[in-house]
Design a protein around this motif. Sequence first.
Motif, short mmCIF file in Angstrom:
data_model
loop_
_atom_site.label_atom_id
_atom_site.label_comp_id
_atom_site.label_asym_id
_atom_site.label_seq_id
_atom_site.Cartn_x
_atom_site.Cartn_y
_atom_site.Cartn_z
N VAL A 1 0.86 -1.18 0.00
CA VAL A 1 0.00 0.00 0.00
C VAL A 1 0.89 1.23 0.00
N PRO A 2 0.59 2.24 -0.83
CA PRO A 2 1.38 3.49 -0.79
C PRO A 2 1.34 4.10 0.60
N GLY A 3 2.46 4.70 0.98
CA GLY A 3 2.56 5.24 2.32
C GLY A 3 1.53 6.30 2.63
N SER A 4 1.21 7.14 1.69
CA SER A 4 0.23 8.20 1.94
C SER A 4 -1.15 7.62 2.23
N ARG A 5 -1.51 6.56 1.50
CA ARG A 5 -2.81 5.95 1.73
C ARG A 5 -2.86 5.23 3.07
N LEU A 6 -1.76 4.59 3.43
CA LEU A 6 -1.73 3.89 4.71
C LEU A 6 -1.86 4.87 5.87
N GLN A 7 -1.22 6.04 5.73
CA GLN A 7 -1.35 7.07 6.76
C GLN A 7 -2.79 7.58 6.84
N TRP A 8 -3.41 7.68 5.71
CA TRP A 8 -4.81 8.12 5.66
C TRP A 8 -5.71 7.14 6.40
N TRP A 9 -5.46 5.85 6.18
CA TRP A 9 -6.26 4.82 6.84
C TRP A 9 -6.02 4.81 8.36
N HIS A 10 -4.77 4.98 8.75
CA HIS A 10 -4.48 5.06 10.18
C HIS A 10 -5.25 6.22 10.82
N ARG A 11 -5.28 7.37 10.15
CA ARG A 11 -5.99 8.52 10.70
C ARG A 11 -7.48 8.22 10.85
N ALA A 12 -8.06 7.57 9.84
CA ALA A 12 -9.48 7.24 9.91
C ALA A 12 -9.76 6.27 11.06
N ALA A 13 -8.87 5.30 11.27
CA ALA A 13 -9.06 4.35 12.37
C ALA A 13 -8.97 5.06 13.72
N GLU A 14 -8.03 6.02 13.84
CA GLU A 14 -7.91 6.76 15.09
C GLU A 14 -9.15 7.60 15.36
N GLN A 15 -9.69 8.20 14.32
CA GLN A 15 -10.89 9.01 14.50
C GLN A 15 -12.09 8.14 14.87
N ALA A 16 -12.14 6.93 14.35
CA ALA A 16 -13.23 6.02 14.69
C ALA A 16 -13.02 5.38 16.06
N GLY A 17 -11.79 5.49 16.60
CA GLY A 17 -11.51 4.94 17.93
C GLY A 17 -11.41 3.43 17.96
N VAL A 18 -11.00 2.83 16.86
CA VAL A 18 -10.86 1.38 16.81
C VAL A 18 -9.45 1.01 16.40
N ASP A 19 -9.07 -0.25 16.65
CA ASP A 19 -7.77 -0.76 16.25
C ASP A 19 -7.65 -0.71 14.73
N PHE A 20 -6.44 -0.39 14.24
CA PHE A 20 -6.25 -0.21 12.80
C PHE A 20 -6.59 -1.47 12.01
N GLU A 21 -6.07 -2.64 12.48
CA GLU A 21 -6.34 -3.87 11.74
C GLU A 21 -7.83 -4.17 11.70
N ARG A 22 -8.51 -3.93 12.80
CA ARG A 22 -9.96 -4.18 12.80
C ARG A 22 -10.67 -3.20 11.88
N TRP A 23 -10.21 -1.96 11.88
CA TRP A 23 -10.84 -0.97 10.99
C TRP A 23 -10.72 -1.38 9.53
N VAL A 24 -9.53 -1.88 9.16
CA VAL A 24 -9.33 -2.32 7.78
C VAL A 24 -10.28 -3.45 7.44
N LEU A 25 -10.38 -4.45 8.32
CA LEU A 25 -11.23 -5.61 8.03
C LEU A 25 -12.70 -5.22 7.97
N VAL A 26 -13.15 -4.40 8.90
CA VAL A 26 -14.56 -4.01 8.93
C VAL A 26 -14.91 -3.16 7.72
N THR A 27 -14.01 -2.25 7.35
CA THR A 27 -14.27 -1.39 6.19
C THR A 27 -14.31 -2.21 4.91
N LEU A 28 -13.37 -3.15 4.77
CA LEU A 28 -13.38 -3.99 3.57
C LEU A 28 -14.60 -4.88 3.52
N ASP A 29 -15.02 -5.41 4.67
CA ASP A 29 -16.24 -6.21 4.70
C ASP A 29 -17.45 -5.39 4.28
#
Length: 278
Positions: free
Chosen positions: A183-211
């Motif tokens: 994953v490009p670094g800029s996009r990964l940073q974007w996803w980390h920010r979204a997970a922090e704002q949602a208040g959930v673990d990053f890996e869980r955020w990725v899985l839930v969003t993809l689902d």
Amino acid sequence: MMVIQAGDIEGSRTGQIRTGPDQAPRPRRAVGEDPRRGQVLTTKVGLQMPAGMSFDDWEKAGRQLSGIVDSSSWWLGDWLVYGKDHYTDRYQRGIRAAGLQYQTLRNYAWVSRRFDFGRRRGALSFQHHAELASLPHDEQEAWLDRAEQRRWTTKQLRSAIRAARENRTQPRISAEPTRRLEVPGSRLQWWHRAAEQAGVDFERWVLVTLDSAAQQALAELGRLGEAVQGPAELVGTPAEPTGIPAGPAGPLELEGPKPAAGRGLPQAAAPQGPAPDA
């Protein structure tokens, strides 16, 4: 080799344990001197030890007595094996005449039969061999080698065998294959920010969003229908909704730089799709 001389003192069977050097010359005895003076005598009711016995002689006598007790198990076992093989119709009469317990002798004989004379380890006790008597020949040899090299007590040998059996009975969990997604670094940073704002673990955020994205796409195509299930709650092994073809198993690793702690990122549009549960 221990030297035990049999004798008979006042009707009691005795033995003499030689405590001095094995090859030392014997001094000449004075007239009338008791030939057993200075020796440890084993009698049926106890030991007779000379006065003024040195510590070295006392210690050596203890080692010899310990060897006699341990060796007697082999002796009695071999004695019964011989009696069974040669006097099949009379050996039990000999056991009764000797005042011995048949069950104990039978246990000794079983161990003796399981270990030929040439396979017995002098550095290990009879009980060491008894712990291994029920094992196959090759396993017996392997455990005897370990016990002898590591100087295990009988208890330590028993514990090691028990631990080995428990390891064999435990189910082995095969490691899941790992797949990498670059994953490009800029996009990964974007996803980390979204997970922090949602208040959930990053890996869980990725899985839930993809689902959620997968459910939405399949629903639009009419392939999901009434069988659509909610986002998976288990990180790393999301449950697959009915109708979705199964893919290769295993965790998903995302490669790319993580944002530095405490550094702000430029505002970006939030990812599309339903917001994941906190």
